[in-house]
Design an enzyme around this catalytic site. Structure first.
Site, PDB file in Angstrom:
ATOM      1  N   GLU A 244       0.742  -1.283   0.002  1.00  0.00           N
ATOM      2  CA  GLU A 244       0.103   0.240  -0.083  1.00  0.00           C
ATOM      3  C   GLU A 244       0.956   1.264  -0.229  1.00  0.00           C
ATOM      4  O   GLU A 244       2.158   1.137  -0.105  1.00  0.00           O
ATOM      5  CB  GLU A 244      -0.785   0.104   1.116  1.00  0.00           C
ATOM      6  N   HIS A 287      -3.833   3.784   8.281  1.00  0.00           N
ATOM      7  CA  HIS A 287      -2.744   3.352   8.916  1.00  0.00           C
ATOM      8  C   HIS A 287      -1.717   4.359   9.245  1.00  0.00           C
ATOM      9  O   HIS A 287      -1.740   5.380   8.500  1.00  0.00           O
ATOM     10  CB  HIS A 287      -2.116   2.237   8.253  1.00  0.00           C
TER      11      HIS A 287
END
Length: 676
Positions: A244, A287
């Site tokens: 990611e 995150h």
């Protein structure tokens, strides 16, 4: 001149480890701990935070599954819990139980101390699952890890590591998804990794070893570490990477894969997915580590690098199972692999078209963490360090930034004489977290040359960099950047400053309150502020998006936006309810999404891992009724009790549409949202 690889540990490191590691010879290598990742039926597991509620539940599940747990630690206490011994310290546990691994189940503000204790006891593998671990705590831990060769860290902020073949689970992975098999998986995202596991299980492949990098800025184990293990693991026949935005671990993996394919006659097939292809520039996407620091590659660049390395890319994790079956069949028949293997399974090339680089994309001018100060506030902090500052534009010698090098696992200085240039031309200089001063360090000469600064001003440059470094450590920043130039009176001055500070240091540890009091929520997006109250991460996307998204897990939320866009949809938001969606968070999420008048349909994409799909379905139904929803909702439920959850949605009598296939659900919600 190269920066020494063995850091000089500062007083904040902890007296025990200063004595033990500060004089370690250079022969010690953290890379020597890679074999510790090969867990299995033989692995003896210790728990730190043993008697806590979450650890207790996890121990019960893991024991039933077959994990060999030898006890746990509760500081200063001896006794018994769940029929297993309680040890007063990790050192005592190491002497009496000889554990091969420790699972750390303590809050984020205690995690670094727990890791430190495990390092001191030379536990071979340490798995830290907590999120909200302060960045500077982990920087300190990595300065220790790099000086020893006994302990390997997985995490923090990760589901952990699990051997499906050896029935060894160190973490909180949803066990019903796993099956013994031959696919090795390494992932940043928890929910995306669960989707990946479930896909390979449904395809009849199963898994060998699954390793989570975790979603933090500084990972104890990265993609290349996992790939090295998978390469020599006879149980692993195929490899899957789930990446990611944030950091350059995917780029490092691509380089390793190129070399692996060159030197290997019959390389194992590798597939991958990159989450965040549609993420807005400079935003933190759920995150802690899902943001792009100065000079780091974006998602499109990572995609290209993996594709060019010969990796087969997919746009959604449910395609991994079928894809890997095909690749393994071709491998067995000695046929080559191809990136055009899956047709509509591949990510669109349009996703990674070249984009013009601007200053904002390099340094994250629009980036938002919980606290990103305004220019005026940042300049005031510099003034307190006696740094000359200039209001407004005075011309620029270039950009100076202190941030975090995720590959070197240390702070770094980033410099560029032309911030508008290709970010690959930026100079990154990692240095030790234990470095007390940097203004007289040999690296300053390199910086001055990079910025084309005359010798007469180099002392002033050193003073500015030293001030930035002191602020970085004292105030627990994650990125500090400013431009430097010569003011009208000939003074070398800073301007254009932007400072970002770690929210975990404040939220989990109560540190840096004076800095975080500077936050002014009235100037932020109201829906994003409201979402925070419920532990929800909401990002309002620009444009005419007509599809609201509600997802559990940051990686899955990013991929949901990516995949809907791939199918022709237009998303109004990114929304991560967190790893455990509850009826309360689902209800709050619906309220926030529906406050956006652009939204014509809502897509709920939930993977039920630890939270069961029937519980989630019940929450959706109750929230839908309580809020008198008028907007049609498409629900995709996968994971634990998925059939029951889908049945509950289908029989609710509400305008809810239940699916298990992502593509079918995506087509439905796009049709309901109507033309743009």
């Amino acid at each position: 001149m190269a920066v020494p690889t063995v850091p000089r540990l500062g007083p904040q490191i902890g007296t025990r480890l200063m004595r033990r590691f500060s004089s370690c010879p250079r022969a010690y290598s953290y890379a020597d701990t890679l074999p510790n990742l090969k867990i299995g039926a033989h692995t003896r597991v210790l728990f730190q935070g043993f008697t806590g509620r979450q650890a207790t539940a996890n121990v019960k599940e893991s024991l039933e599954w077959g994990t060999k747990i030898v006890g746990g630690v509760k500081p200063g206490v001896e006794g018994e819990h769940l029929g297993l011994p309680i040890f007063p310290s990790v050192k005592v546990a190491q002497e009496k139980a000889k554990p091969d691994a420790s699972a750390i189940y303590v809050p984020g503000n205690q995690t670094a101390d727990a890791i430190e204790e495990a390092i001191e006891a030379e536990i071979p593998l340490v798995v830290a699952v907590a999120e909200h671990v302060p960045i500077h705590d982990i920087l300190r831990i990595h300065s220790m890890l790099q000086t020893q060769s006994k302990t390997r860290l997985v995490g923090a902020n990760c589901p952990g590591i699990i051997s499906a073949i050896g029935k060894c689970r160190i973490g909180f992975q949803p066990l019903p998804c796993f099956a013994p098999g031959h696919v090795g998986i390494v992932a940043k995202s928890g929910t995306l990794s669960y989707e990946t596991v479930a896909s390979t299980t449904r395809a009849g492949l199963g898994q060998s070893l699954c390793i989570s990098m975790g979603g933090d800025v500084l990972a104890g184990t990265n993609f290349v570490d996992a790939l090295k293990v998978f390469e020599h693991d006879d149980d692993t026949q195929g490899i899957i990477i789930v990446g990611e935005i944030g950091g350059a671990a995917e780029m490092d993996a691509a380089e390793w894969i190129k070399d692996y394919r060159r030197r290997t006659t019959d390389p194992k097939p590798i597939m991958a997915l990159i989450g965040g292809l549609e993420a807005p520039t400079g935003r933190v996407m759920g995150h802690a580590g899902a943001w792009t620091a100065p000079g780091e590659p974006d998602a499109q660049t990572k995609y290209r690098a993996l594709e060019q390395a010969g990796v087969v890319m997919v746009n959604h994790p449910e395609k991994f199972g079928h894809g890997m079956r095909t690749l393994l069949a071709r491998s067995l028949s000695k046929s080559g692999t191809s990136n055009t293997l899956f047709g509509n399974g591949l990510q669109k090339r349009g996703y990674h078209a070249t984009r013009r680089t601007t200053l904002a994309s390099i340094v994250g001018y629009q980036q938002k963490r919980s606290l990103y100060l305004k220019e005026a506030q940042a300049l005031e902090i510099l003034k307190l360090k006696s740094v000359p500052v200039a209001e407004g534009d005075i011309g620029s010698n270039g950009l100076i930034c202190i941030s975090i090098d995720r590959s070197a696992l240390s702070p770094c200085i980033v410099a560029s004489s032309d911030p508008e240039s290709d970010p690959r031309l930026l100079r990154r200089i990692p240095f030790s977290y234990g470095q007390a001063t940097v203004e007289n360090h040999p690296m300053m000469a390199d910086l001055a040359d990079q910025l084309k600064i005359p010798s007469s001003s180099r002392d002033q440059l050193g003073s500015i960099v030293q001030a930035l470094w002191e602020i970085f450590k004292e105030k627990e920043a994650f990125v500090l950047e400013c431009q430097i130039g010569v003011s009208a009176d000939g003074t070398f001055a800073a301007h254009g400053a932007r400072f970002g500070f770690d929210d975990a240091a404040y939220r989990s540890s109560g540190r840096q309150e004076e800095i975080h009091r500077l936050r002014n929520t009235s100037e932020e997006v109201p829906e994003e502020v409201e979402a925070e109250k419920y532990g929800i991460v909401y990002v309002k996307l620009q444009g005419q998006g007509s599809i609201g998204t509600l997802v559990n897990g940051a990686g899955l939320a990013m991929n949901t936006v990516d995949a809907l866009t791939f199918h022709g949809g237009h998303c109004a938001n990114f929304l991560d309810t967190g790893g455990k969606a509850t009826s309360e968070t689902v209800k709050a999420s619906f309220q926030i999404i529906c406050s956006d008048p652009r939204v014509k349909a809502i897509f709920v994409n939930i993977f039920g891992g630890l939270t069961r799909c029937d519980m989630i379905a019940e929450g959706i139904i109750l929230a839908f009724r309580d809020l008198h929803m008028q907007v049609p909702v498409v629900v995709r439920l996968r994971g634990t009790n998925e059939e029951l959850g889908q049945q509950m949605i289908a029989e609710s009598g509400l305008p809810l549409h239940a699916f298990d296939s992502f593509e079918d659900a995506a087509k439905k919600v796009i049709s309901l949202a109507g033309p743009q």
